[in-house]
Design a protein around this motif. Structure first.
Motif, short mmCIF file in Angstrom:
data_model
loop_
_atom_site.label_atom_id
_atom_site.label_comp_id
_atom_site.label_asym_id
_atom_site.label_seq_id
_atom_site.Cartn_x
_atom_site.Cartn_y
_atom_site.Cartn_z
N MET B 1 0.72 -1.30 0.00
CA MET B 1 0.07 -0.15 -0.08
C MET B 1 0.83 1.11 -0.08
SD MET B 1 -3.23 0.90 0.60
CE MET B 1 -4.10 2.59 1.06
N ALA B 2 0.68 2.16 -1.01
CA ALA B 2 1.42 3.25 -1.21
C ALA B 2 1.59 4.29 0.29
CB ALA B 2 1.31 3.93 -2.24
N ASP B 3 2.50 4.67 0.59
CA ASP B 3 2.54 5.52 1.78
C ASP B 3 3.22 6.86 1.55
OD1 ASP B 3 3.14 4.97 5.42
OD2 ASP B 3 2.63 6.84 4.12
N LEU B 4 2.83 7.83 0.95
CA LEU B 4 3.36 9.13 0.45
C LEU B 4 3.90 9.62 1.93
CD1 LEU B 4 1.32 10.24 -2.38
CD2 LEU B 4 3.29 9.10 -2.40
N ALA B 5 3.54 9.65 2.91
CA ALA B 5 3.99 10.25 4.23
C ALA B 5 5.28 9.46 4.48
CB ALA B 5 2.98 10.16 5.34
N GLN B 24 8.47 3.21 -6.02
CA GLN B 24 8.07 2.17 -6.83
C GLN B 24 6.85 1.43 -6.47
OE1 GLN B 24 10.02 0.75 -9.55
NE2 GLN B 24 7.82 0.23 -10.05
N VAL B 25 6.45 1.35 -5.08
CA VAL B 25 5.10 0.90 -4.74
C VAL B 25 3.98 2.12 -5.28
CG1 VAL B 25 3.49 0.84 -2.61
CG2 VAL B 25 5.74 -0.54 -2.73
N ALA B 26 4.48 3.08 -5.06
CA ALA B 26 3.43 4.44 -5.35
C ALA B 26 3.11 4.11 -6.88
CB ALA B 26 3.81 5.79 -5.02
N LEU B 27 4.04 4.15 -7.63
CA LEU B 27 4.08 3.95 -9.20
C LEU B 27 3.31 2.80 -9.67
CD1 LEU B 27 7.61 4.90 -10.23
CD2 LEU B 27 5.58 6.20 -10.87
N ASP B 28 3.53 1.69 -8.90
CA ASP B 28 2.72 0.28 -9.18
C ASP B 28 1.36 0.35 -8.93
OD1 ASP B 28 5.65 -2.04 -8.17
OD2 ASP B 28 5.16 -0.68 -9.91
N GLU B 29 0.97 1.27 -7.79
CA GLU B 29 -0.50 1.52 -7.56
C GLU B 29 -1.03 2.64 -8.46
OE1 GLU B 29 -1.07 2.15 -3.54
OE2 GLU B 29 -0.23 0.16 -2.90
N GLY B 30 -0.27 3.18 -9.38
CA GLY B 30 -0.93 4.00 -10.32
C GLY B 30 -1.20 5.52 -9.84
N ILE B 31 -0.23 5.76 -8.77
CA ILE B 31 -0.30 7.20 -8.41
C ILE B 31 0.36 7.91 -9.20
CG2 ILE B 31 0.29 8.77 -6.39
CD1 ILE B 31 -0.15 6.45 -4.55
N HIS B 32 -0.10 9.05 -9.66
CA HIS B 32 0.37 9.98 -10.57
C HIS B 32 1.83 10.34 -10.27
CE1 HIS B 32 0.92 13.05 -13.46
NE2 HIS B 32 -0.04 12.88 -14.20
N PRO B 33 2.74 10.35 -10.98
CA PRO B 33 4.05 10.58 -10.82
C PRO B 33 4.35 12.10 -10.07
CG PRO B 33 3.90 10.38 -13.11
CD PRO B 33 2.76 9.99 -12.60
N LYS B 34 3.40 12.99 -10.67
CA LYS B 34 3.57 14.41 -10.13
C LYS B 34 3.35 14.33 -8.71
CE LYS B 34 4.03 18.79 -10.81
NZ LYS B 34 4.22 19.28 -9.56
N THR B 35 2.29 13.65 -8.33
CA THR B 35 1.92 13.55 -6.82
C THR B 35 3.13 12.76 -6.01
OG1 THR B 35 -0.26 13.23 -7.63
CG2 THR B 35 0.23 12.76 -5.28
N ILE B 36 3.75 11.98 -6.48
CA ILE B 36 4.73 11.27 -5.82
C ILE B 36 6.19 12.05 -5.71
CG2 ILE B 36 6.34 9.25 -5.85
CD1 ILE B 36 4.42 7.65 -7.65
N LEU B 37 6.28 12.98 -6.76
CA LEU B 37 7.15 13.96 -6.96
C LEU B 37 7.15 15.00 -5.73
CD1 LEU B 37 9.97 14.95 -8.22
CD2 LEU B 37 8.46 16.24 -9.82
N ASP B 38 5.84 15.51 -5.66
CA ASP B 38 5.37 16.46 -4.89
C ASP B 38 5.90 16.00 -3.47
OD1 ASP B 38 2.57 17.93 -6.51
OD2 ASP B 38 4.53 18.19 -6.97
N ALA B 39 5.39 14.88 -2.92
CA ALA B 39 5.76 14.27 -1.64
C ALA B 39 7.31 14.37 -1.42
CB ALA B 39 5.39 12.66 -1.69
N MET B 40 8.19 14.32 -2.27
CA MET B 40 9.41 14.31 -2.17
C MET B 40 9.81 15.92 -2.27
SD MET B 40 11.41 11.22 -4.25
CE MET B 40 10.32 11.42 -5.83
N THR B 41 9.19 16.48 -2.75
CA THR B 41 9.54 17.93 -3.05
C THR B 41 9.44 18.67 -1.57
OG1 THR B 41 9.26 18.15 -5.42
CG2 THR B 41 9.16 20.30 -3.96
N ALA B 42 8.40 18.11 -0.75
CA ALA B 42 7.89 18.56 0.19
C ALA B 42 8.87 18.28 1.47
CB ALA B 42 6.32 18.08 0.82
N ALA B 43 9.41 17.19 1.27
CA ALA B 43 10.32 16.87 2.06
C ALA B 43 11.70 17.47 2.01
CB ALA B 43 10.88 15.30 1.89
N MET B 44 12.19 17.95 0.78
CA MET B 44 13.15 18.58 0.59
C MET B 44 13.02 20.21 0.96
SD MET B 44 15.74 16.93 -0.38
CE MET B 44 16.95 18.18 -0.71
N ASP B 45 12.01 20.63 0.86
CA ASP B 45 11.35 21.83 1.34
C ASP B 45 11.32 21.80 2.89
OD1 ASP B 45 8.55 23.03 -0.65
OD2 ASP B 45 10.79 23.07 -1.08
#
Lengths: 365, 208
Positions: B1-5, B24-45
């Motif tokens: 189960m994808a866990d963006l947090a 990879q889990v998030a991609l496999d579950e079809g979450i939009h890559p931009k959404t996944i990227l945003d989760a990482m960008t939030a971390a870097m912020d």
């Protein structure tokens, strides 16, 4: 009072005739400019300006792996140094080498190669390298030592500080990441290297050499402050520095610590590990020797903080810089006049002469 | 189960193994890559803010940036296929005569972390090379780094070359000897005291 007595007085906080005026960092390009502008051939910068000399000595600090030239071009060379680090070095121009990669960069590789840190007097006696400007010299160290002693110059031994060694061994980025991800590996190298440093110092002193001070060059800070956390410093770095500086104290050597960048956060920790003098106190990084002397002048001497930008800015800016800082710094009895890092070729011969003249005038007691 | 947090937390912690796995889990579950990227960008912020506040230091920033890269390397082909490209592009480099990298590398990492495409020109970069790269990549930002007093003046040459070439890219500068006053003197569009500040500066310039 001769130069050595004067510098020692500043390091000990004892009375002196005037503030010592030292400079170990005149760039080769600066000296070339000054030769064109009037510095006589055959006369050193220190002798011409009557600077208070510091004779620095070091030893081969590396694993002494074979150095290899991988590429040899008209303008540059790619080579592997004694620690297995790949560098691009330039020919015919004074440019610092470009780090390309490390070899001994894992715990298992370190354990494989660390026995090569074998202490030997040859590392000291055969050392012919200007580590300040990263270039070979023709001087035989033992002869230079003898001359320095004959001239009663301040003699200083400069071992490579273990944390600085680690940063060089892996390259800055990988080494800093290792601090976050593999702190035990970092500490293992620091511990082994400290043992090596202490063995080398014991060997050198046992062979009859004596030094007034021990000076480490270890840039653990930058403009914003410390490169890594104070917690990491206290827990993983300080114990090893403390051992080396205790050795210095036990052998009547004062400890001078060179660190670029803003050192305000580092100073109390360095006092704790046994440092006696901070240098060079980069002004652009926000260091102010007056503030530091006010806070720590009962425990610490300071060398530097004369802004190189001011030295390059003409007489008015030189006068303002020195008049602002020197009289107040002088009152502490623990200040040594020096640029805030080094003297670049933007500083004219005439302006440097003016600065030294002013320092002599304002620095007298 | 994808866990963006968990993905965000793994970037912040510099755990590239978990970042790659969660991406990879998030991609496999079809979450939009931009959404996944945003989760990482939030971390870097968050990392950038804590760095500016003095809670985190260079090692933590480096491992966070490297961890994020472990995720973006999986996202890039998916983003490209979806026609998603970073909105902004920057060229970064250390100016001619200067070989110091870490400051430039940190800014590059933080800008990438902030969703800006970064073309790293390396060290000892001439004004012409900066201009050529900025033109080629239609860069919105040109980031200049210098560590030496003697190479800092070369920043002026880059600013002048960018203006003379008629490029609209904003030129920002930083490095140990660089000050806001110097940046103003040479006509730079901005000055950043550190890599964390460089992200805020970029966002401010790009939104303006």
């Amino acid at each position: 009072m001769n130069s050595r007595e004067r510098i020692l007085a500043a390091l000990h906080g004892r009375p002196m005739d005037r503030v010592p005026i030292c400079e170990i960092g005149v760039w080769p390009e600066t000296e070339e400019r000054w030769r064109r502008e009037g510095l006589p051939e055959g006369v050193s910068v220190e002798d011409y300006f009557g600077l208070d000399k510091i004779a620095l000595f070091a030893y081969e600090p590396s694993l002494m792996l074979p150095t290899v030239v991988l590429e040899d071009g008209d303008d540059d060379q790619v080579m592997v140094d004694g620690d297995g680090c790949r560098y691009r070095k330039w020919k015919g121009v004074q440019k610092p080498p470009l780090f390309l990669g490390a070899t001994v960069n894992t715990p298992s590789l370190w354990r494989e190669y660390r026995s090569r840190l074998a202490p030997s007097l040859g590392r000291f006696q055969n050392y012919q390298f200007d580590f300040i400007f990263d270039r070979p010299t023709n001087e035989v160290q033992s002869e230079r030592y003898r001359q320095a002693r004959d001239d009663d110059q301040l003699t200083v031994i400069s071992p490579t500080e273990p944390c600085w060694y680690f940063l060089r061994l892996l390259g800055e980025e990988e080494a800093l990441m290792a601090m976050a991800l593999e702190p035990d590996f970092v500490e293992e190298v620091l511990s082994d290297y400290t043992d090596f440093v202490l063995s080398m110092l014991e060997l050198i002193l046992a062979s009859g050499y004596t030094f007034d001070a021990l000076w480490v060059f270890s840039d653990l800070a930058y403009k914003k402050g410390m490169l890594f956390s104070p917690v990491f410093f206290r827990e993983r770095v300080a114990p090893y520095q403390r051992r080396i500086f205790a050795f210095a104290r036990d052998h009547a050597m004062k400890v001078i610590y060179h660190c670029d960048g803003y050192v305000g956060q580092l100073i109390p920790m360095l006092i704790d590990v046994g440092v006696d003098c901070m240098q060079p106190l980069e002004a652009r990084a926000g260091n102010d020797v007056r503030e530091y002397l006010h806070q720590y002048g009962d425990r610490l001497s300071f060398m530097g903080n004369i802004n190189a930008d001011a030295l390059a800015g003409g007489r008015r800016s030189i006068r303002q810089e020195i008049c602002d800082k020197l009289p107040e710094a002088k009152r502490s009895g623990r200040y040594i006049f020096h640029s805030d890092h080094s003297v670049p070729p933007t500083v004219s011969f005439e302006d440097y002469a003016y600065a030294i003249e002013l320092a002599r005038e304002l620095g007298s007691y | 189960m994808a866990d963006l947090a968990a993905l965000t937390a793994a970037v912040e912690a510099g755990n590239r193994t978990v970042v790659a796995a969660e991406t990879q889990v998030a991609l496999d579950e079809g979450i939009h890559p931009k959404t996944i990227l945003d989760a990482m960008t939030a971390a870097m912020d968050g990392v950038g803010r804590r760095f500016q506040d003095g809670e985190l230091f260079v090692p933590e920033m480096l491992i966070a940036a490297r961890a994020m890269k472990a995720g973006t390397v999986l996202l890039e082909p998916v983003l490209a296929a979806a026609g998603v490209r970073p909105e902004f592009r920057a060229v970064v480099g250390t100016v001619e005569g200067d070989l110091h990298e870490i400051g430039k590398n940190l800014v590059g990492m933080m800008w990438r972390g902030g969703g800006i495409e970064v073309i790293d020109l390396g060290v000892d970069v001439t004004p012409d090379r900066f201009v050529e790269a900025a033109r080629e990549h239609d860069a919105n930002l040109v980031g200049l780094s210098a560590l030496l007093t003697t190479t800092m003046p070369n920043m002026r040459g880059v600013v002048e070359a960018v203006r003379a070439a008629g490029l609209s890219a904003k030129v920002v500068v930083g490095g140990a000897p660089v000050t806001p006053e110097f940046a103003a003197q040479i006509g730079a569009d901005g000055y950043a005291a550190d890599a964390g500040a460089a992200v805020d500066l970029a966002r401010g310039l790009l939104s303006g």
